[in-house]
Design a protein around this motif. Structure first.
Motif, PDB file in Angstrom:
ATOM      1  N   PHE A   1       0.831  -1.203   0.000  1.00  0.00           N
ATOM      2  CA  PHE A   1       0.000   0.000   0.000  1.00  0.00           C
ATOM      3  C   PHE A   1       0.872   1.262   0.000  1.00  0.00           C
ATOM      4  N   CYS A   2       1.938   1.234   0.772  1.00  0.00           N
ATOM      5  CA  CYS A   2       2.804   2.417   0.913  1.00  0.00           C
ATOM      6  C   CYS A   2       3.623   2.714  -0.338  1.00  0.00           C
ATOM      7  N   THR A   3       3.810   1.737  -1.184  1.00  0.00           N
ATOM      8  CA  THR A   3       4.624   1.940  -2.385  1.00  0.00           C
ATOM      9  C   THR A   3       3.829   1.862  -3.681  1.00  0.00           C
ATOM     10  N   GLY A   4       2.574   1.439  -3.592  1.00  0.00           N
ATOM     11  CA  GLY A   4       1.737   1.330  -4.783  1.00  0.00           C
ATOM     12  C   GLY A   4       1.398   2.704  -5.348  1.00  0.00           C
TER      13      GLY A   4
ATOM     14  N   ILE B   1      -0.287   9.487  -4.381  1.00  0.00           N
ATOM     15  CA  ILE B   1      -0.050  10.791  -5.013  1.00  0.00           C
ATOM     16  C   ILE B   1      -0.374  11.933  -4.050  1.00  0.00           C
ATOM     17  N   ALA B   2      -1.509  11.829  -3.362  1.00  0.00           N
ATOM     18  CA  ALA B   2      -1.899  12.873  -2.408  1.00  0.00           C
ATOM     19  C   ALA B   2      -0.920  12.950  -1.234  1.00  0.00           C
ATOM     20  N   ALA B   3      -0.502  11.796  -0.730  1.00  0.00           N
ATOM     21  CA  ALA B   3       0.466  11.781   0.378  1.00  0.00           C
ATOM     22  C   ALA B   3       1.795  12.375  -0.073  1.00  0.00           C
ATOM     23  N   GLY B   4       2.190  12.085  -1.296  1.00  0.00           N
ATOM     24  CA  GLY B   4       3.418  12.667  -1.834  1.00  0.00           C
ATOM     25  C   GLY B   4       3.318  14.171  -1.958  1.00  0.00           C
ATOM     26  N   SER B   5       2.201  14.635  -2.447  1.00  0.00           N
ATOM     27  CA  SER B   5       1.988  16.075  -2.585  1.00  0.00           C
ATOM     28  C   SER B   5       2.088  16.761  -1.228  1.00  0.00           C
ATOM     29  N   LEU B   6       1.444  16.174  -0.229  1.00  0.00           N
ATOM     30  CA  LEU B   6       1.480  16.751   1.124  1.00  0.00           C
ATOM     31  C   LEU B   6       2.880  16.646   1.725  1.00  0.00           C
TER      32      LEU B   6
END
Length: 146
Positions: free
Chosen positions: A105-108, A114-119
């Motif tokens: 889940f953490c790497t998919g 995408i949202a977590a990366g943006s934040l």
């Protein structure tokens, strides 16, 4: 790779260590995130943490909190909206991938990633991302989380 970007295999380890530290802070102060933030220096640590590790941690705690529901009595905030969305996405992803793991889940590559990366990569929203991480960590501590 520059010296601020962790190697892929260390990202998970760093995120898990940070998760343990946040959990320790919250349990030490019985869920009082503000006291834990001050005492354990979470804002400074969060600012020094690589964005890749912050992203992984946000997804990891969302995964762990996937069985919880948002507290309807809480005041809405940007961090609460992110926490709700990440938790909902983790729960849905788990239904779609019954054999899925936290690491998958953490790497998919999905919308929560995408949202977590943006934040996580937004240096102007470090407080929001830290608050989101703390909210999710607190939810993951609840018995119904999994």
């Amino acid at each position: 790779m520059n010296d601020r970007t962790p190697a892929p295999d260390s990202t998970e380890q760093e995120a898990c260590s940070l998760h343990e530290f946040l959990t320790h802070g919250l349990t030490t102060f019985e869920g009082d995130a503000q006291q834990a933030r001050i005492t354990f220096g979470f804002p400074s640590l969060w600012a020094l943490t690589s964005p890749e590790v912050r992203r992984y941690l946000l997804l990891l705690v969302a995964w762990e909190a996937r069985g919880t529901t948002a507290d309807e009595n809480q005041t809405p905030s940007t961090a609460r909206q992110y926490a709700w969305a990440f938790t909902q996405h983790a729960a849905e992803w788990a239904k779609q991938h019954p054999d899925g793991t936290a690491a998958a889940f953490c790497t998919g590559r999905h919308s929560a990633y995408i949202a977590a990366g943006s934040l996580a990569f937004d240096r102007d929203d470090l407080e929001v991302s830290l608050d989101t991480a703390l909210l999710l960590t607190a939810r993951a501590l609840k018995p119904e989380a999994r």
